[in-house]
Design a protein around this motif. Structure first.
Motif, PDB file in Angstrom:
ATOM      1  N   LEU A  33       0.823  -1.218   0.000  1.00 31.63           N
ATOM      2  CA  LEU A  33       0.000   0.000   0.000  1.00 31.63           C
ATOM      3  C   LEU A  33       0.855   1.264   0.000  1.00 31.63           C
ATOM      4  O   LEU A  33       0.384   2.328  -0.387  1.00 31.63           O
ATOM      5  CB  LEU A  33      -0.964  -0.003   1.197  1.00 31.63           C
ATOM      6  CG  LEU A  33      -2.199  -0.883   1.029  1.00 31.63           C
ATOM      7  CD1 LEU A  33      -2.918  -1.064   2.358  1.00 31.63           C
ATOM      8  CD2 LEU A  33      -3.145  -0.302  -0.021  1.00 31.63           C
ATOM      9  N   THR A  34       2.115   1.152   0.409  1.00 33.95           N
ATOM     10  CA  THR A  34       2.997   2.328   0.428  1.00 33.95           C
ATOM     11  C   THR A  34       3.720   2.529  -0.899  1.00 33.95           C
ATOM     12  O   THR A  34       4.450   3.502  -1.054  1.00 33.95           O
ATOM     13  CB  THR A  34       4.026   2.232   1.570  1.00 33.95           C
ATOM     14  OG1 THR A  34       4.851   1.086   1.354  1.00 33.95           O
ATOM     15  CG2 THR A  34       3.339   2.145   2.917  1.00 33.95           C
ATOM     16  N   GLN A  82       3.511  -4.324  -7.457  1.00 36.56           N
ATOM     17  CA  GLN A  82       2.732  -3.127  -7.148  1.00 36.56           C
ATOM     18  C   GLN A  82       1.255  -3.493  -7.137  1.00 36.56           C
ATOM     19  O   GLN A  82       0.799  -4.309  -7.948  1.00 36.56           O
ATOM     20  CB  GLN A  82       2.994  -2.057  -8.206  1.00 36.56           C
ATOM     21  CG  GLN A  82       2.271  -0.766  -7.954  1.00 36.56           C
ATOM     22  CD  GLN A  82       2.707   0.313  -8.944  1.00 36.56           C
ATOM     23  OE1 GLN A  82       3.404   0.048  -9.908  1.00 36.56           O
ATOM     24  NE2 GLN A  82       2.278   1.530  -8.678  1.00 36.56           N
ATOM     25  N   LEU A  83       0.519  -2.880  -6.223  1.00 34.54           N
ATOM     26  CA  LEU A  83      -0.925  -3.108  -6.187  1.00 34.54           C
ATOM     27  C   LEU A  83      -1.581  -2.519  -7.424  1.00 34.54           C
ATOM     28  O   LEU A  83      -1.208  -1.442  -7.883  1.00 34.54           O
ATOM     29  CB  LEU A  83      -1.545  -2.477  -4.935  1.00 34.54           C
ATOM     30  CG  LEU A  83      -1.187  -3.126  -3.605  1.00 34.54           C
ATOM     31  CD1 LEU A  83      -1.741  -2.295  -2.454  1.00 34.54           C
ATOM     32  CD2 LEU A  83      -1.703  -4.551  -3.526  1.00 34.54           C
ATOM     33  N   PRO A  85      -5.225  -1.053  -9.166  1.00 34.36           N
ATOM     34  CA  PRO A  85      -6.287  -0.227  -8.568  1.00 34.36           C
ATOM     35  C   PRO A  85      -7.209  -1.053  -7.668  1.00 34.36           C
ATOM     36  O   PRO A  85      -7.643  -0.583  -6.613  1.00 34.36           O
ATOM     37  CB  PRO A  85      -7.023   0.342  -9.775  1.00 34.36           C
ATOM     38  CG  PRO A  85      -5.968   0.414 -10.850  1.00 34.36           C
ATOM     39  CD  PRO A  85      -5.119  -0.824 -10.629  1.00 34.36           C
ATOM     40  N   THR A  88      -5.349  -1.587  -4.470  1.00 33.82           N
ATOM     41  CA  THR A  88      -5.254  -0.331  -3.720  1.00 33.82           C
ATOM     42  C   THR A  88      -6.545  -0.034  -2.959  1.00 33.82           C
ATOM     43  O   THR A  88      -6.518   0.563  -1.886  1.00 33.82           O
ATOM     44  CB  THR A  88      -4.907   0.827  -4.675  1.00 33.82           C
ATOM     45  OG1 THR A  88      -3.684   0.503  -5.334  1.00 33.82           O
ATOM     46  CG2 THR A  88      -4.736   2.131  -3.932  1.00 33.82           C
ATOM     47  N   ARG A  89      -7.683  -0.483  -3.497  1.00 39.60           N
ATOM     48  CA  ARG A  89      -8.958  -0.259  -2.798  1.00 39.60           C
ATOM     49  C   ARG A  89      -9.032  -1.023  -1.473  1.00 39.60           C
ATOM     50  O   ARG A  89      -9.912  -0.748  -0.653  1.00 39.60           O
ATOM     51  CB  ARG A  89     -10.137  -0.606  -3.705  1.00 39.60           C
ATOM     52  CG  ARG A  89     -10.388   0.472  -4.754  1.00 39.60           C
ATOM     53  CD  ARG A  89     -11.743   0.351  -5.414  1.00 39.60           C
ATOM     54  NE  ARG A  89     -11.901  -0.861  -6.194  1.00 39.60           N
ATOM     55  CZ  ARG A  89     -11.549  -0.992  -7.479  1.00 39.60           C
ATOM     56  NH1 ARG A  89     -11.012   0.023  -8.116  1.00 39.60           N
ATOM     57  NH2 ARG A  89     -11.747  -2.123  -8.105  1.00 39.60           N
ATOM     58  N   GLN A  91      -7.167  -0.469   0.847  1.00 36.85           N
ATOM     59  CA  GLN A  91      -6.815   0.517   1.874  1.00 36.85           C
ATOM     60  C   GLN A  91      -7.988   0.786   2.802  1.00 36.85           C
ATOM     61  O   GLN A  91      -7.822   0.868   4.018  1.00 36.85           O
ATOM     62  CB  GLN A  91      -6.350   1.830   1.226  1.00 36.85           C
ATOM     63  CG  GLN A  91      -5.950   2.902   2.231  1.00 36.85           C
ATOM     64  CD  GLN A  91      -4.651   2.573   2.942  1.00 36.85           C
ATOM     65  OE1 GLN A  91      -3.631   2.424   2.294  1.00 36.85           O
ATOM     66  NE2 GLN A  91      -4.679   2.474   4.259  1.00 36.85           N
TER      67      GLN A  91
END
Length: 116
Positions: A33-34, A82-83, A85, A88-89, A91
């Motif tokens: 997430l970072t 890498q995440l 989209p 990333t949701r 989060q």
């Protein structure tokens, strides 16, 4: 049939738990997430995780569309995770878990699991 070839359950919560099974899976996502990370960066951030477990979880995340794996044609080779989209949701899910833990779980001390 490997664990990556099983069909996902119909129930959305069961599907979520199938993909994000165990503490390592959620901690890997937390690290991603970072921003993008290399395999060695993830291993360093997650003391105790075996290379086999990390590789397996990352492979599952790539197959389910939560993570992208980018290999750069460099010497030595460089691979970043890498995440997407969709990943990333997560989060919002992690924020909700953290808020619940802050409010309802003690920071220190111990607890006892008992059958009632």
């Amino acid at each position: 049939m490997s664990d990556l070839e099983h069909p996902l359950p119909e129930c959305p919560i069961a599907r979520f738990l199938t993909v994000l099974d165990g503490p390592w899976a959620t901690l890997i996502v937390r690290e991603l997430l970072t921003g993008p990370k290399r395999f060695t960066e993830l291993r360093a951030a997650l003391p105790g995780i075996s290379p086999k477990t990390l590789s397996s979880r990352l492979r599952r995340f790539v197959l389910t569309g939560l993570v992208t794996r980018t290999a750069y044609p460099e010497i030595p080779p460089r691979v970043e995770y890498q995440l997407t989209p969709e990943g990333t949701r997560l989060q919002a899910v992690f924020d909700a878990m953290a808020a619940w833990a802050e409010q309802d779980l003690p920071r220190t001390g111990s607890f006892r699991l008992t059958d009632r």
